[in-house]
Scaffold this active site. Structure first.
Site, PDB file in Angstrom:
ATOM      1  N   SER A   1       0.705  -1.381  -0.052  1.00 25.92           N
ATOM      2  CA  SER A   1       0.047   0.169   0.037  1.00 25.92           C
ATOM      3  C   SER A   1       0.915   1.238  -0.176  1.00 25.92           C
ATOM      4  O   SER A   1       0.292   2.438  -0.615  1.00 25.92           O
ATOM      5  CB  SER A   1      -0.902   0.022   1.247  1.00 25.92           C
ATOM      6  OG  SER A   1      -0.210   0.013   2.467  1.00 25.92           O
TER       7      SER A   1
ATOM      8  N   GLY B   1      -1.875  -4.412   0.872  1.00 28.40           N
ATOM      9  CA  GLY B   1      -1.901  -5.592   1.632  1.00 28.40           C
ATOM     10  C   GLY B   1      -1.007  -6.625   1.554  1.00 28.40           C
ATOM     11  O   GLY B   1      -0.832  -7.839   2.109  1.00 28.40           O
TER      12      GLY B   1
ATOM     13  N   ASN C   1       3.913  -5.227   5.840  1.00 32.95           N
ATOM     14  CA  ASN C   1       2.903  -6.223   6.219  1.00 32.95           C
ATOM     15  C   ASN C   1       2.937  -7.389   6.746  1.00 32.95           C
ATOM     16  O   ASN C   1       2.496  -7.961   7.524  1.00 32.95           O
ATOM     17  CB  ASN C   1       1.708  -6.463   4.998  1.00 32.95           C
ATOM     18  CG  ASN C   1       1.216  -4.910   4.519  1.00 32.95           C
ATOM     19  OD1 ASN C   1       0.477  -4.537   5.334  1.00 32.95           O
ATOM     20  ND2 ASN C   1       1.158  -4.643   3.176  1.00 32.95           N
TER      21      ASN C   1
ATOM     22  N   ASP D   1      -5.662   6.744   9.612  1.00 32.72           N
ATOM     23  CA  ASP D   1      -5.340   5.436  10.351  1.00 32.72           C
ATOM     24  C   ASP D   1      -3.814   5.527  10.849  1.00 32.72           C
ATOM     25  O   ASP D   1      -3.689   4.782  11.485  1.00 32.72           O
ATOM     26  CB  ASP D   1      -5.326   4.556   9.061  1.00 32.72           C
ATOM     27  CG  ASP D   1      -4.323   4.551   8.024  1.00 32.72           C
ATOM     28  OD1 ASP D   1      -3.522   5.558   7.996  1.00 32.72           O
ATOM     29  OD2 ASP D   1      -4.544   3.804   7.021  1.00 32.72           O
TER      30      ASP D   1
ATOM     31  N   HIS E   1      -0.670   4.848   6.995  1.00 32.00           N
ATOM     32  CA  HIS E   1      -0.518   5.176   5.328  1.00 32.00           C
ATOM     33  C   HIS E   1      -0.205   6.760   5.319  1.00 32.00           C
ATOM     34  O   HIS E   1      -1.051   7.609   5.643  1.00 32.00           O
ATOM     35  CB  HIS E   1      -1.914   4.885   4.595  1.00 32.00           C
ATOM     36  CG  HIS E   1      -1.909   3.390   4.471  1.00 32.00           C
ATOM     37  ND1 HIS E   1      -2.832   2.849   5.326  1.00 32.00           N
ATOM     38  CD2 HIS E   1      -1.282   2.270   3.760  1.00 32.00           C
ATOM     39  CE1 HIS E   1      -2.738   1.582   5.386  1.00 32.00           C
ATOM     40  NE2 HIS E   1      -1.789   1.178   4.326  1.00 32.00           N
TER      41      HIS E   1
END
Length: 192
Positions: free
Chosen positions: A17, A54, A83, A167, A170
């Site tokens: 991402s 992801g 991740n 969040d 990111h």
């Protein structure tokens, strides 16, 4: 008979991402900014963004061979591993997957730029240190170029919360030029 010019480099970005423009307007992520930088400098190169939000190192490893065959890149940028850490996957498997991807790209005659990541301190200092070190170790072992930390100046800057989406994972649009510069420092010498 005139000599033909060398073909323009093809840069394949294999990421998660952080490179796939998660939560951003299309065309505003660091990979798009990299393509724009190349165009602005009249450097003939094609950037292919094969990043998937992801994705893990195992996912990238499973996709890479097909991408190498399809695009025949001269340079592969591997931006994976974050991740793996967020999911608590074993560091050894992350390192093995990175090593395998580097070897696959090198076997396809592509040069490799490995892009490092770090985890937040709440993962524990030992884990965080070992996670950051595995990128450096992989780069040294396989003689690749390295961006030590994609989010340098973003996550560790003076006001990091202003550079992240809600969040807090990111980076936002304001962070993307900083990320592109971090990659550019290592990538530019590879394009000479």
């Amino acid at each position: 008979m005139p000599l033909s010019a060398a073909p323009a480099p093809v840069i394949l970005v294999l990421g998660d991402s952080m490179s796939a423009e998660y939560g951003l307007a299309r065309g505003s992520g660091w990979v798009a900014l990299l393509q724009q930088r190349l165009a602005d400098r009249k450097m003939a190169a094609t950037v292919i963004n094969a990043s998937v939000s992801g994705d893990t190192t195992a996912g990238g490893r499973s996709r890479l061979q097909v991408l190498l065959h399809k695009h025949q890149p001269t340079l592969v940028v591997i931006e994976l591993g974050g991740n793996d850490a967020l999911r608590g996957l074993p560091l050894q498997s992350t390192q093995e997957n990175l090593a395998q991807m580097v070897q696959q790209a090198q076997a396809a005659r592509a040069r490799v730029l490995l892009v490092g990541m770090q985890v937040p301190p709440n993962y524990g200092t030992d884990y965080a240190r070992r996670f950051a070190a595995l990128f450096e170790t992989t780069a040294k072992t396989h003689k690749t170029a390295l961006v030590p930390f994609l989010l340098a100046g973003v996550a560790d800057g003076p006001e990091p919360l202003q550079l992240f989406q809600a969040d807090r994972i990111h980076p936002n649009a304001r962070a993307q030029p900083l990320m592109m510069e971090n990659v550019w420092k290592a990538l530019a010498p590879m394009l000479r």
